[in-house]
Design a protein around this motif. Sequence first.
Motif, mmCIF file in Angstrom:
data_model
loop_
_atom_site.group_PDB
_atom_site.id
_atom_site.type_symbol
_atom_site.label_atom_id
_atom_site.label_comp_id
_atom_site.label_asym_id
_atom_site.label_seq_id
_atom_site.Cartn_x
_atom_site.Cartn_y
_atom_site.Cartn_z
ATOM 1 N N SER A 1 -37.414 -100.699 -11.189
ATOM 2 C CA SER A 1 -38.094 -101.869 -11.703
ATOM 3 C C SER A 1 -37.922 -103.063 -10.963
ATOM 4 N N ALA A 2 -37.859 -102.764 -9.467
ATOM 5 C CA ALA A 2 -37.926 -103.991 -8.817
ATOM 6 C C ALA A 2 -38.838 -104.856 -8.824
ATOM 7 N N PRO A 3 -39.075 -106.041 -8.417
ATOM 8 C CA PRO A 3 -40.350 -106.752 -8.472
ATOM 9 C C PRO A 3 -41.235 -106.249 -7.551
ATOM 10 N N VAL A 4 -42.525 -106.182 -7.767
ATOM 11 C CA VAL A 4 -43.500 -105.607 -6.857
ATOM 12 C C VAL A 4 -43.807 -106.536 -5.673
ATOM 13 N N ALA A 5 -44.012 -105.883 -4.405
ATOM 14 C CA ALA A 5 -44.198 -106.957 -3.284
ATOM 15 C C ALA A 5 -45.887 -107.388 -3.571
ATOM 16 N N GLY A 6 -46.007 -108.445 -2.820
ATOM 17 C CA GLY A 6 -47.467 -109.098 -2.915
ATOM 18 C C GLY A 6 -48.276 -108.460 -2.117
ATOM 19 N N GLY A 7 -49.713 -108.254 -2.485
ATOM 20 C CA GLY A 7 -50.476 -107.421 -1.689
ATOM 21 C C GLY A 7 -51.335 -106.682 -2.651
ATOM 22 N N ARG A 8 -52.225 -105.683 -2.046
ATOM 23 C CA ARG A 8 -52.753 -104.601 -2.926
ATOM 24 C C ARG A 8 -52.641 -103.282 -2.074
ATOM 25 N N PHE A 9 -52.299 -102.467 -2.784
ATOM 26 C CA PHE A 9 -51.687 -101.224 -1.972
ATOM 27 C C PHE A 9 -52.507 -99.910 -2.609
ATOM 28 N N PRO A 10 -52.972 -99.118 -1.575
ATOM 29 C CA PRO A 10 -53.497 -97.806 -1.900
ATOM 30 C C PRO A 10 -52.654 -96.820 -2.844
ATOM 31 N N VAL A 11 -53.200 -96.058 -3.620
ATOM 32 C CA VAL A 11 -52.420 -94.988 -4.232
ATOM 33 C C VAL A 11 -52.228 -93.672 -3.801
ATOM 34 N N VAL A 12 -51.340 -93.222 -3.983
ATOM 35 C CA VAL A 12 -51.042 -91.770 -3.505
ATOM 36 C C VAL A 12 -50.585 -91.030 -4.644
ATOM 37 N N VAL A 13 -51.287 -90.056 -5.103
ATOM 38 C CA VAL A 13 -50.714 -88.990 -6.175
ATOM 39 C C VAL A 13 -49.988 -87.964 -5.490
ATOM 40 N N PHE A 14 -48.910 -87.501 -6.067
ATOM 41 C CA PHE A 14 -48.073 -86.590 -5.539
ATOM 42 C C PHE A 14 -47.995 -85.459 -6.620
ATOM 43 N N SER A 15 -48.112 -84.322 -5.890
ATOM 44 C CA SER A 15 -47.919 -82.871 -7.101
ATOM 45 C C SER A 15 -46.738 -82.116 -6.463
ATOM 46 N N HIS A 16 -45.735 -81.995 -7.439
ATOM 47 C CA HIS A 16 -44.417 -81.065 -7.010
ATOM 48 C C HIS A 16 -44.932 -79.580 -7.208
ATOM 49 N N GLY A 17 -43.925 -78.761 -6.740
ATOM 50 C CA GLY A 17 -44.012 -77.377 -6.674
ATOM 51 C C GLY A 17 -43.499 -76.784 -8.056
ATOM 52 N N LEU A 18 -43.597 -75.528 -8.019
ATOM 53 C CA LEU A 18 -43.154 -74.710 -9.200
ATOM 54 C C LEU A 18 -41.535 -74.804 -9.097
ATOM 55 N N ASN A 19 -40.955 -75.104 -10.526
ATOM 56 C CA ASN A 19 -39.763 -75.264 -10.634
ATOM 57 C C ASN A 19 -39.059 -76.337 -9.947
ATOM 58 N N ALA A 20 -39.805 -77.568 -9.901
ATOM 59 C CA ALA A 20 -39.558 -78.529 -9.104
ATOM 60 C C ALA A 20 -39.602 -79.864 -10.137
ATOM 61 N N ARG A 21 -39.279 -80.909 -9.594
ATOM 62 C CA ARG A 21 -39.439 -82.195 -10.233
ATOM 63 C C ARG A 21 -39.729 -83.442 -9.092
ATOM 64 N N PRO A 22 -40.615 -84.384 -9.407
ATOM 65 C CA PRO A 22 -40.741 -85.362 -8.410
ATOM 66 C C PRO A 22 -39.485 -85.805 -7.872
ATOM 67 N N THR A 23 -38.484 -86.168 -8.523
ATOM 68 C CA THR A 23 -37.306 -86.863 -7.880
ATOM 69 C C THR A 23 -36.901 -85.616 -6.686
ATOM 70 N N ASP A 24 -37.252 -84.376 -6.735
ATOM 71 C CA ASP A 24 -36.615 -83.724 -5.495
ATOM 72 C C ASP A 24 -37.145 -84.115 -4.128
ATOM 73 N N TYR A 25 -38.540 -84.698 -4.325
ATOM 74 C CA TYR A 25 -39.095 -85.301 -3.124
ATOM 75 C C TYR A 25 -38.913 -86.680 -2.848
ATOM 76 N N ALA A 26 -37.836 -87.367 -3.662
ATOM 77 C CA ALA A 26 -37.797 -88.744 -3.599
ATOM 78 C C ALA A 26 -37.529 -89.303 -2.089
ATOM 79 N N THR A 27 -36.835 -88.701 -1.142
ATOM 80 C CA THR A 27 -36.708 -89.252 0.116
ATOM 81 C C THR A 27 -38.267 -89.393 0.890
ATOM 82 N N LEU A 28 -38.767 -88.292 0.974
ATOM 83 C CA LEU A 28 -40.181 -88.557 1.444
ATOM 84 C C LEU A 28 -41.148 -89.513 0.836
ATOM 85 N N LEU A 29 -41.105 -89.418 -0.660
ATOM 86 C CA LEU A 29 -41.971 -90.413 -1.315
ATOM 87 C C LEU A 29 -41.737 -91.831 -1.283
#
Length: 323
Positions: free
Chosen positions: A94-122
């Motif tokens: 919940s850090a304060p959001v930076a100023g500006g407008r930013f594009p949105v990237v939706v990411f889909s995880h793999g089978l038997n995974a969760r988004p946090t498994d990819y936290a470094t890349l994301l």
Amino acid sequence: MPRRRTPALVVAALLTVGLAACSTEAAPAVWSPPAEPSPSATPTAAGIPPGQAPEEAFAVGVRQLRVNRDGDRPLPVTLWYPARGEAGGAAERSAPVAGGRFPVVVFSHGLNARPTDYATLLTRWAAAGFVVAAPTFPNTSRGAAQVNPLDVLNQPADVSYVLTEVLALDQRAGDPLRGRLATDRVAATGHSAGGVTTIGLFTLGRDERLDAGVVLAGTALGVGSTFAGTAAPQLFVHGELDEVVDYSSGKDAYDRVPWPKAMLSLPQGDHGRALLTDRASLRVVSDTTVDFLRWSLYGDQAAKRRLPANATRGGLATLDNRL
């Protein structure tokens, strides 16, 4: 999405692994695009006008968003976003959001995974100036009450629903992301089963809001390879020694993309461990995907020109560049 009979291979082919590596550059408090693009620059195939992506990294914030499609498909979303503060550390909740407008990237995880498994890349993507939205799917995630690999066929519709909910935050009174989303600049990305989901968003479940796609170790099995709608540049990333989703399967889907495209191939890369957890390989994947997103969503021509050098640095990968 309509269901189709899918070869048994897809059950085994939709596995995943975690990721590792990070960026440590200093971040500006506010970012805004240059007033005038180069007169010689041209829009991307998706119509994104020429522009310039942030050149320095941001700090990264992370938060959760509760989403439920049709009342019976809970899709909790992890959001990583550019934040105020010093870049290079762990994502701050919940850090304060930076100023500006930013594009949105939706990411889909793999089978038997969760988004946090990819936290470094994301986190790396968010530090580069993107808001990354990663849903946890109800029947293909680790910890699901009943894992059903074929439910991946329903996931393109899940992602479209999540995208609608996330983009609505830009107008939601009191939300930290209000006025911070470039809602007309959106990409879909995913790994393994998430790569299948991502391809589906450009084929059977085409979402016309999408301007670009990144497919990591994905295949078109079950979602078809008839890419439809407005041109949207695609980047495929695949290890040539992939033991789960055969390289030729990913290459076949790539070959069928009718739009500007590129394929990053790692001769020693497998389905994920060497492709994404090896520090040197991940740096190549990370830098190449970041510059692809910078070009396809910010219209940054310099990022496009950097792609071949980033992709082939260290001799770890090759790039078929048709962008």
